[in-house]
Design a protein around this motif. Structure first.
Motif, mmCIF file in Angstrom:
data_model
loop_
_atom_site.group_PDB
_atom_site.id
_atom_site.type_symbol
_atom_site.label_atom_id
_atom_site.label_comp_id
_atom_site.label_asym_id
_atom_site.label_seq_id
_atom_site.Cartn_x
_atom_site.Cartn_y
_atom_site.Cartn_z
ATOM 1 N N UNK A 1 0.855 -1.188 0.000
ATOM 2 C CA UNK A 1 0.000 0.000 0.000
ATOM 3 C C UNK A 1 0.894 1.242 0.000
ATOM 4 N N UNK A 2 0.339 2.307 -0.546
ATOM 5 C CA UNK A 2 1.049 3.585 -0.543
ATOM 6 C C UNK A 2 0.023 4.697 -0.710
ATOM 7 N N UNK A 3 0.235 5.803 -0.068
ATOM 8 C CA UNK A 3 -0.781 6.853 0.005
ATOM 9 C C UNK A 3 -1.100 7.484 -1.340
ATOM 10 N N UNK A 4 -0.153 7.462 -2.279
ATOM 11 C CA UNK A 4 -0.375 8.158 -3.559
ATOM 12 C C UNK A 4 -1.040 7.270 -4.614
ATOM 13 N N UNK A 5 -1.333 6.022 -4.282
ATOM 14 C CA UNK A 5 -1.969 5.144 -5.254
ATOM 15 C C UNK A 5 -3.452 5.475 -5.379
ATOM 16 N N UNK A 6 -4.008 5.156 -6.558
ATOM 17 C CA UNK A 6 -5.388 5.539 -6.858
ATOM 18 C C UNK A 6 -6.283 4.300 -7.005
ATOM 19 N N UNK A 7 -7.545 4.494 -6.627
ATOM 20 C CA UNK A 7 -8.599 3.547 -6.964
ATOM 21 C C UNK A 7 -9.579 4.233 -7.919
ATOM 22 N N UNK A 8 -10.364 5.169 -7.412
ATOM 23 C CA UNK A 8 -11.315 5.888 -8.262
ATOM 24 C C UNK A 8 -10.655 7.028 -9.024
ATOM 25 N N UNK A 9 -9.574 7.550 -8.515
ATOM 26 C CA UNK A 9 -8.953 8.719 -9.120
ATOM 27 C C UNK A 9 -9.591 9.995 -8.597
ATOM 28 N N UNK A 10 -8.838 11.085 -8.657
ATOM 29 C CA UNK A 10 -9.291 12.344 -8.061
ATOM 30 C C UNK A 10 -10.570 12.862 -8.703
ATOM 31 N N UNK A 11 -10.700 12.728 -10.019
ATOM 32 C CA UNK A 11 -11.898 13.243 -10.682
ATOM 33 C C UNK A 11 -13.162 12.565 -10.160
ATOM 34 N N UNK A 12 -13.126 11.248 -10.056
ATOM 35 C CA UNK A 12 -14.310 10.533 -9.580
ATOM 36 C C UNK A 12 -14.539 10.746 -8.096
ATOM 37 N N UNK A 13 -13.471 10.904 -7.329
ATOM 38 C CA UNK A 13 -13.644 11.191 -5.907
ATOM 39 C C UNK A 13 -14.370 12.526 -5.715
ATOM 40 N N UNK A 14 -13.975 13.534 -6.483
ATOM 41 C CA UNK A 14 -14.643 14.831 -6.388
ATOM 42 C C UNK A 14 -16.107 14.725 -6.811
ATOM 43 N N UNK A 15 -16.351 13.980 -7.877
ATOM 44 C CA UNK A 15 -17.738 13.761 -8.317
ATOM 45 C C UNK A 15 -18.543 13.070 -7.238
ATOM 46 N N UNK A 16 -17.993 12.005 -6.654
ATOM 47 C CA UNK A 16 -18.725 11.215 -5.667
ATOM 48 C C UNK A 16 -19.064 12.058 -4.442
ATOM 49 N N UNK A 17 -18.138 12.923 -4.041
ATOM 50 C CA UNK A 17 -18.395 13.791 -2.895
ATOM 51 C C UNK A 17 -19.528 14.769 -3.202
ATOM 52 N N UNK A 18 -19.505 15.354 -4.381
ATOM 53 C CA UNK A 18 -20.562 16.292 -4.771
ATOM 54 C C UNK A 18 -21.910 15.586 -4.877
ATOM 55 N N UNK A 19 -21.900 14.411 -5.498
ATOM 56 C CA UNK A 19 -23.138 13.634 -5.642
ATOM 57 C C UNK A 19 -23.715 13.257 -4.285
ATOM 58 N N UNK A 20 -22.865 12.899 -3.348
ATOM 59 C CA UNK A 20 -23.326 12.463 -2.037
ATOM 60 C C UNK A 20 -24.056 13.546 -1.268
ATOM 61 N N UNK A 21 -23.752 14.815 -1.581
ATOM 62 C CA UNK A 21 -24.400 15.931 -0.885
ATOM 63 C C UNK A 21 -25.679 16.407 -1.575
ATOM 64 N N UNK A 22 -25.903 15.941 -2.799
ATOM 65 C CA UNK A 22 -27.025 16.432 -3.602
ATOM 66 C C UNK A 22 -28.203 15.464 -3.479
ATOM 67 N N UNK A 23 -29.254 15.888 -2.762
ATOM 68 C CA UNK A 23 -30.418 15.029 -2.533
ATOM 69 C C UNK A 23 -31.648 15.530 -3.295
ATOM 70 N N UNK A 24 -31.435 16.356 -4.291
ATOM 71 C CA UNK A 24 -32.574 16.854 -5.057
ATOM 72 C C UNK A 24 -33.260 15.712 -5.804
ATOM 73 N N UNK A 25 -34.580 15.595 -5.628
ATOM 74 C CA UNK A 25 -35.377 14.687 -6.436
ATOM 75 C C UNK A 25 -35.321 13.229 -6.048
ATOM 76 N N UNK A 26 -34.731 12.878 -4.904
ATOM 77 C CA UNK A 26 -34.679 11.466 -4.535
ATOM 78 C C UNK A 26 -34.487 11.310 -3.028
#
Length: 790
Positions: A565-590
């Protein structure tokens, strides 16, 4: 030698199970004469004749046919031509199967040898091509049967041969089947191209059961098919052309509805955009590969006030061979009938209209949303009818395929990576098996379909942000190195075939290499979905000098190796992490959320591919890299989302832990549709310690650490048996295959999860239809660690 067999002798042959007792006749034998006389008794209503003479040059041979393999066949100048001299190439008829051959039938075709080959394998007919199911789609991939035709200046029928009177570059081959005391006498005749001069004739008596199944035309039938295209010239057979293929007779079971193409199937999504565009419909129509002179336009029509109206017209995207329609401000409150129209143009200036019908369902609000979840289709189980039919019976509101719609070995005949044009066709014909099996499940239900590693023709995928694989010669199956082995053009075509109908990407910026990005969100039925690509940005094992399948083996099962393991390795990548965080806060319509991705964020497998073979590390899974995994779960926890995924060929229900056990989201990894490489979760056998076994008391459950030190609470695991059966459906059942089903109760904020076995009837109410530990109901709050289930 007598040319007729008595009824008594014939019955002896049939009773003995005779496959092919043969009579070799001369050109004017009474058997041949009787065959020509009996043609008048064949039913014209059962007849079929190809349209190749008026079809533009192209790959697709017509909806009545399946070509093996598709990339080796073309319509050229009015004939179906096998453009490659490989062995055992076939074209199966999809609409006519021999079911009662004792009632008589006839076939004829004009065969031309366009180019000689050093390993000429002849050309002709194949009868009795059938799988153990004797089902027309599974039959189409059987490479054996009763073969006959022209071979090295001889007429051959089963194991008999006779020299042709004269040789020609083209022959008219005619086969007539005559009833004979419960068996069938086959009469095969070779004529010159005019059909006037008889060159040779053979006859053989067969038990009717021996020719039941699919019929096909064959190129180089005497040469076995090989997996690789790069054959030596000495191994290549001749190039053959076929035209005027005709079939008739009451021996055929005729089902015109079994045509497949030119519109193969459709997939659509309906998404609440929560902006001025309202509900957005996106629908892809997947077409067979058409030619340059074919019509390139496809129409989407909807029925309004009883009349069909054209909503949109789009041009075929040639690489993925599809069109995608998009319609904003869709009326989501009612069911809407649709049809896709393709107007096929012919070389004689005529036109044929082809339609594919379905229903865009009303948005299922104010009630439970019901979703089928499926993964991994190894084609030994094709066409997966028990699963496909059960999904249709359940009439889901949404269908989710989490990946591995194909495997590299799909349909046989090997894998082609280069040249790209052939590689695309090689991929498409494998992918077509997916739609062929599940088109009815997708016809009327919105469908989410994710590409995974095998979809992009790799054994494993660490996408590394779209980087091309290096040192391919060290990893020709793309199973141990990071990056993409396929060209950007092929990967992007794969993406379009799977996700072209999804809501538009959250961020469409391609990777630096040009590979498309498709992660996005969708709101449907009061449920919000995050749709991820959990391998596209994942770090490769080379980053830590890991040799997949070797590194770490032999370690103590309880040792957590910090070097992996190493801290700089990626799974989702920064772009998807940012998307997932934004999506998680958005509860409009559901009111509920779910994350849809390819694979589970934990290493929930201890043994593979045998139940007695412990394999500590599986770097392919999304339990690695552990720090990146924990970072993704920390983000996902805030959304209170259920994680739904697949890939492992092992159905599991688990809850993630990061700082402590059971502090995060639940994950439902669904059973494989048709499990290939088998895996088991047997931590008790491996000696892994556990705590807090669930109240149901099932073995192999409770709180564990996986091989990477990830905290996991395993509530249920659908461990398989060892697959041994010769019947594909029984074998799939033994290997733990099946599918998942999720009910989203948006009023009570719960998810009810079911895991169905392969060979069951979901409507019969049997308690053993599901794997042990299912069904399970969890509350939304449990995805944040506020647990109720014990």
């Amino acid at each position: 030698m007598k040319n007729q067999i008595s009824r008594r002798d014939a019955l002896k042959f049939v009773a003995a199970g005779v496959a092919a007792s043969t009579i070799v006749g001369c050109a004017n034998s009474s058997s041949a004469q009787n065959g020509r006389q009996n043609r008048a008794n064949l039913s014209p209503r059962q007849s079929l004749q190809d349209n190749w003479h008026k079809t533009h040059n192209r790959v697709f041979l017509g909806g009545q046919y399946w070509a093996n393999p598709m990339e080796d066949w073309r319509i050229k100048d009015g004939a179906a031509e096998c453009i490659y001299g490989g062995g055992n190439r076939t074209v199966h008829c999809l609409t006519h199967q021999l079911s009662e051959p004792e009632k008589g039938f006839e076939m004829s075709v004009l065969i031309e040898q366009k180019k000689t080959g050093l390993n000429d394998g002849g050309a002709g007919f194949r009868l009795g091509a059938r799988s153990e199911l004797n089902e027309y789609r599974s039959n189409a991939f059987v490479q054996t049967g009763l073969d006959m035709g022209i071979y090295k200046k001889q007429l051959v029928l089963a194991d008999k041969a006779i020299q042709l009177k004269t040789t020609h570059s083209a022959y008219l081959l005619k086969l007539t089947a005559q009833p004979q005391a419960g068996a069938v006498t086959l009469v095969l005749e070779a004529f010159d191209e005019s059909g006037i001069h008889l060159l040779a004739s053979l006859s053989t008596l067969v038990a009717a059961a021996e020719v039941i199944g699919n019929v096909a035309i064959t190129s180089n039938f005497k040469v076995p098919a090989k997996e690789h295209r790069n054959l030596k010239n000495s191994e290549l057979g001749a190039i053959y052309r076929f035209k005027h293929w005709q079939l008739s007779g009451d021996g055929f079971d005729v089902k015109p509805e079994q045509t497949f193409g030119p519109i193969l199937w459709t997939m659509y999504t309906l998404n609440n955009s929560r902006n001025e565009a309202g509900y957005i419909l996106k629908l892809s129509a997947i077409l067979a590969p058409m030619g340059d002179k074919d019509n390139q336009l496809v129409k989407l029509q909807v029925k309004k006030s009883g009349q069909w109206q054209t909503l949109s017209e789009q041009t075929i995207d040639r690489d993925p061979s599809l069109v995608t329609f998009k319609s904003e401000n869709w009326d989501e409150k009612q069911n809407t009938e649709f049809r896709v129209l393709y107007q096929e143009s012919h070389s004689d200036q005529t036109q044929s209209n082809h339609y594919y019908h379905g229903i865009i369902k009303a948005n299922p609000v104010d009630r439970t949303l019901r979703m089928a979840a499926l993964t991994c289709q190894n084609d030994y189980g094709f066409p997966y009818a028990p699963v496909a039919e059960n999904v249709v019976k359940m009439d889901p509101d949404l269908v989710f395929f989490s990946g591995d719609q194909i495997y590299e070995n799909h349909g046989g005949y090997g894998l082609i990576r280069e040249p790209v044009d052939l590689g695309l066709l090689n991929y498409l014909r494998k992918y077509y098996q997916f739609g062929w099996a599940f088109k009815e499940a997708m016809r009327n239900a919105p469908t989410v379909c994710l590409p995974d590693d095998h979809d992009v023709l790799q054994g494993n995928l660490w996408g590394m942000g779209g980087a091309p694989m290096q040192n391919i010669e060290k990893d020709p199956t793309a199973s141990i190195l990071g990056g993409y082995i396929e060209s950007v053009r092929i990967v992007n075509a794969v993406h379009k075939t799977c996700v072209g109908h999804h809501p538009d990407p959250f961020d469409p910026t391609p990777t630096p290499s040009g590979i498309s990005s498709y992660y996005t969100d969708m709101v449907y039925g009061d449920v919000g979905f995050a749709i991820l690509a959990d391998r596209q940005w994942k770090s490769g094992p080379e980053a830590l000098d890991i040799h997949v399948g070797v590194t770490g083996q032999g370690e103590d099962p309880l040792y957590i190796n910090p070097d992996f393991d190493r801290a700089d390795l990626e799974l989702l990548g920064k772009r998807q992490e940012e998307f997932l965080a934004q999506w998680g806060r958005d509860w409009r319509g559901h009111n509920l959320k779910a994350v849809l991705s390819q694979t589970v964020f934990a290493g929930i497998a201890t043994h593979q591919p045998r139940p007695d073979r412990y394999l500590k590390y599986d770097f392919d899974g999304s339990g690695w890299p552990a720090t990146a995994r924990n970072r993704a779960i920390d983000i996902m926890r805030e959304s209170s989302a259920l994680h739904i995924c697949g890939d492992t060929h092992l159905g599991t229900l688990s809850q993630y832990g990061v700082k402590q056990q059971r502090d995060s989201n639940w994950a439902f990894c669904t059973p494989a549709i048709s499990a290939g490489w088998p895996r088991w979760w047997l931590p008790d056998v491996a000696g892994l310690p556990h705590t807090n076994r669930p109240a149901h008391g099932l073995a192999q459950t409770g709180e564990y650490l996986d091989s990477f030190g990830n905290k996991i609470y395993v509530y249920a695991a659908a461990n398989p048996e060892v697959g041994k059966s010769n019947n594909r459906y029984v074998k799939a059942h033994e290997k733990g295959s099946g599918f998942g089903f999720i009910e989203f109760d948006t009023k009570n904020l719960t998810y009810t999860l079911s895991a169905y076995r392969f060979l069951v009837d979901v409507k019969d109410g049997r308690s053993d239809n599901q794997f042990p530990g299912w069904p399970v109901t969890i509350h939304k709050d449990e995805n944040r660690g506020k647990n109720r289930l014990s």
